[in-house]
Enzyme design. Structure first.
Site, PDB file in Angstrom:
ATOM      1  N   LYS A 101       0.839  -1.199   0.000  1.00 49.11           N
ATOM      2  CA  LYS A 101       0.000   0.000   0.000  1.00 49.11           C
ATOM      3  C   LYS A 101       0.873   1.247   0.000  1.00 49.11           C
ATOM      4  CE  LYS A 101      -1.659   2.867   2.794  1.00 49.11           C
ATOM      5  NZ  LYS A 101      -1.494   4.041   1.927  1.00 49.11           N
ATOM      6  N   GLU A 141       8.502   1.203  11.385  1.00 49.58           N
ATOM      7  CA  GLU A 141       9.716   1.959  11.016  1.00 49.58           C
ATOM      8  C   GLU A 141       9.302   3.417  10.971  1.00 49.58           C
ATOM      9  OE1 GLU A 141      12.660   0.732  10.596  1.00 49.58           O
ATOM     10  OE2 GLU A 141      12.383  -1.384  10.137  1.00 49.58           O
ATOM     11  N   CYS A 151      13.560  10.012   6.772  1.00 50.36           N
ATOM     12  CA  CYS A 151      13.671   9.568   8.165  1.00 50.36           C
ATOM     13  C   CYS A 151      15.132   9.594   8.604  1.00 50.36           C
ATOM     14  CB  CYS A 151      13.129   8.154   8.303  1.00 50.36           C
ATOM     15  SG  CYS A 151      14.025   6.953   7.302  1.00 50.36           S
ATOM     16  N   GLU A 166      10.244  16.219  14.786  1.00 47.18           N
ATOM     17  CA  GLU A 166      10.661  15.933  13.418  1.00 47.18           C
ATOM     18  C   GLU A 166      10.039  16.983  12.492  1.00 47.18           C
ATOM     19  OE1 GLU A 166       9.088  12.439  11.410  1.00 47.18           O
ATOM     20  OE2 GLU A 166      11.081  11.949  10.648  1.00 47.18           O
TER      21      GLU A 166
END
Ligand code: NAD
Length: 483
Positions: free
Chosen positions: A177, A251, A286, A387
């Site tokens: 997906k 993750e 990331c 972040e």
């Protein structure tokens, strides 16, 4: 600026392209021009259901093949990816306007497939004696059957590579997906799977937004979820997975520290810090090192070199091989990131040394921001703790090794850490004390199929890559044999 062509999208279920779907249609915008370049049908619950059924049929067919046949088919798939690397890289550019120089990560797809093809025919089991009899425990590892792989829009191909290759090598079928923001290269990969002769439905590609994603996670026919994305979404995924107690690998994001010691090669460290920081996919990775910690004795010299490299970077058309810095993903990302910058300035979180604005001129239609550097940042500030997922980097000073480690570990995240030093003893010592799943010494975050990758703390759990990554897609069965 090269305008993006209109590209076909769709779902891939059982080897067929599906152009109408119950999840509606997403108008995909090319971030470099702000213009639509594809109408993306989104999977809804009905298509997820169909895809799961077709994947179970494909899984049974896959497991009916001999191991050498399965291995050879994965090698054929790696060859097909190799032959289509250019097209996959260009689709990756059209997905999220990542510069073509970086879209070369399409090669990871080939590398992961070749690496994990090598595991298909290797025995993974063991046998152990039973203490009080002559029986034997035969310990086998088996595939889950059908697994769901949910990918983020950034690095969609790299994540596909590191998840789909081990999932197939372990014997599973996959519902892949991709995000509705970046489905194009993944759909082409799905077509290659069918073209090389994998059972139809072994890799179904079902682009979807949050609704389709939730339908996938809640589906009882999905036996494991491999999720890559943000921590807020991960919390929702874990709640949905709780319905059927489906296991999840997560993750997630990072706020990684890059420690520059006084003995580092400063030119190399400045170059690495720029390309691992604001310039890496415009800070939308990331893996970005968004906090650069510099020893106080070389701070000024480092900052001058670092800012110089950042300001000299070639910004523009992602399809131009000279360009290293492209736009961010959307207008809402532009607004959010400018909001982070404004708040950092208003609260005195650090000194704005470079950037901070949206780019105009011929780039005004695209979602381009200046690469942005703050100096002398307070590690307790929101700028240093959250972040940003944009081209914004915080630079700060440290006095000694202990302080560097303390600042580096002082965030909720623990994905990557970077150490720049010529002292091998210090490199080892510091690496062991860093709370991060990966530590890179004098090195970019150049992931390789044999190196397990994943997070500590709120950067997630589970691993991709290496034997550890393969085992995420295998479950253990003990068969006790009376002798
Ligand atoms: P996101 O969390 O918004 O979305 C990730 C995926 O989850 C997308 O496919 C999205 O459609 C899907 N999704 C959204 N809501 C869902 C729901 N309720 N149920 C199931 N699926 C749902 O993240 P993003 O913006 O696509 O990606 C950026 C994030 O991903 C950043 O935090 C980045 O650090 C992280 N990331 C981590 C890694 C890693 O390997 N650790 C790699 C790349 C990106």
């Amino acid at each position: 600026m090269t305008s993006a062509p209109t590209l076909p999208a769709g779902l891939l279920i059982g080897g067929d392209r599906v152009n109408e779907s119950s999840g509606g249609t997403h108008s995909h915008i090319y971030p470099a021009t702000g213009q639509p370049n594809a109408a993306v049908p989104l999977a809804g619950a009905a298509e997820i259901d169909r895809a799961v059924a077709s994947a179970w049929d494909a899984h049974r067919e896959w497991m009916s093949l001999t191991v050498d046949r399965r291995r050879d088919l994965l090698i054929d798939l790696a060859d097909a990816v190799h032959e289509n690397l250019d097209e996959l890289a260009r689709l990756n550019v059209h997905d999220y306007a990542v510069p073509i120089t970086f879209a070369g990560t399409a090669v990871l797809l080939e590398r992961f497939l070749r690496y994990f093809a090598g595991y298909v025919d290797k025995p993974h089991g063991a046998s152990t004696p039973v203490d009080w009899s002559f029986d034997v425990n035969l310990i086998e590892r088996e595939p889950y059957g059908v697994v769901g792989v949910i990918t983020p829009w950034n690095g969609a191909l790299a994540v596909t590579a590191s998840c789909v290759a081990p999932a197939l090598a372990a014997g599973n079928a996959v519902l892949l997906k991709p995000s509705e923001l970046a489905p194009l290269a993944s759909l082409r990969f799905g077509e290659l799977c069918t073209q090389v002769g994998l059972p139809a439905g072994l890799v179904n590609v079902v682009p979807a937004g949050p609704e389709g994603g939730e339908a996938l996670v809640r589906h009882p026919g999905i036996r494991k979820i491999h999720f890559t994305g943000g921590d807020a979404t991960a919390r929702k995924v874990l709640q949905s997975a709780a319905v059927n107690l489906t296991p999840v690998v997560a993750e997630l994001g990072g706020k990684s520290a890059n420690i520059v010691f006084d003995d580092a090669d400063l030119d190399a460290a400045a170059m690495l810090s720029a390309h691992q920081g604001p310039l890496m996919q415009s800070g939308q990775s990331c893996a970005c090192a968004s906090r650069v910690l510099v020893h106080e004795s070389v701070y000024d010299a480092f900052v001058e070199k670092f800012v110089g490299i950042v300001e000299a970077s070639t910004i523009g058309d992602p399809l131009d091989p000279a360009v290293v810095f492209g736009p961010v993903i959307s207008q809402s990302a532009v607004d959010r990131i400018l909001g982070v910058i404004d708040e950092a300035v208003a609260t005195g979180a650090g000194d704005l040394l470079a950037g901070g604005k949206r780019l105009g001129g011929e780039l005004a239609q695209g979602f381009y921001l200046q690469p942005t550097v703050f100096g002398d940042v307070d590690n307790a500030s929101a700028l240093a703790q959250s972040e940003t997922f944009g081209p914004v980097v915080s630079v700060m000073r440290f006095r000694d090794e202990a302080e560097a480690v303390r600042i580096a570990n002082d965030t909720p995240y623990g994905l990557n850490a970077f150490v720049q030093t010529k002292d091998l003893g210090r490199a080892h010592r510091v690496a062991r004390r860093l709370e991060a799943g990966s530590v890179w010494i004098n090195k970019f975050s150049d992931i390789s199929p044999g190196g397990p990758y994943g997070g500590y703390k709120q950067s997630g759990f589970g691993r991709t890559g290496g034997l550890e990554g393969l085992q995420e897609f295998l479950q253990i069965k003990n068969i006790r044999i009376a002798m």
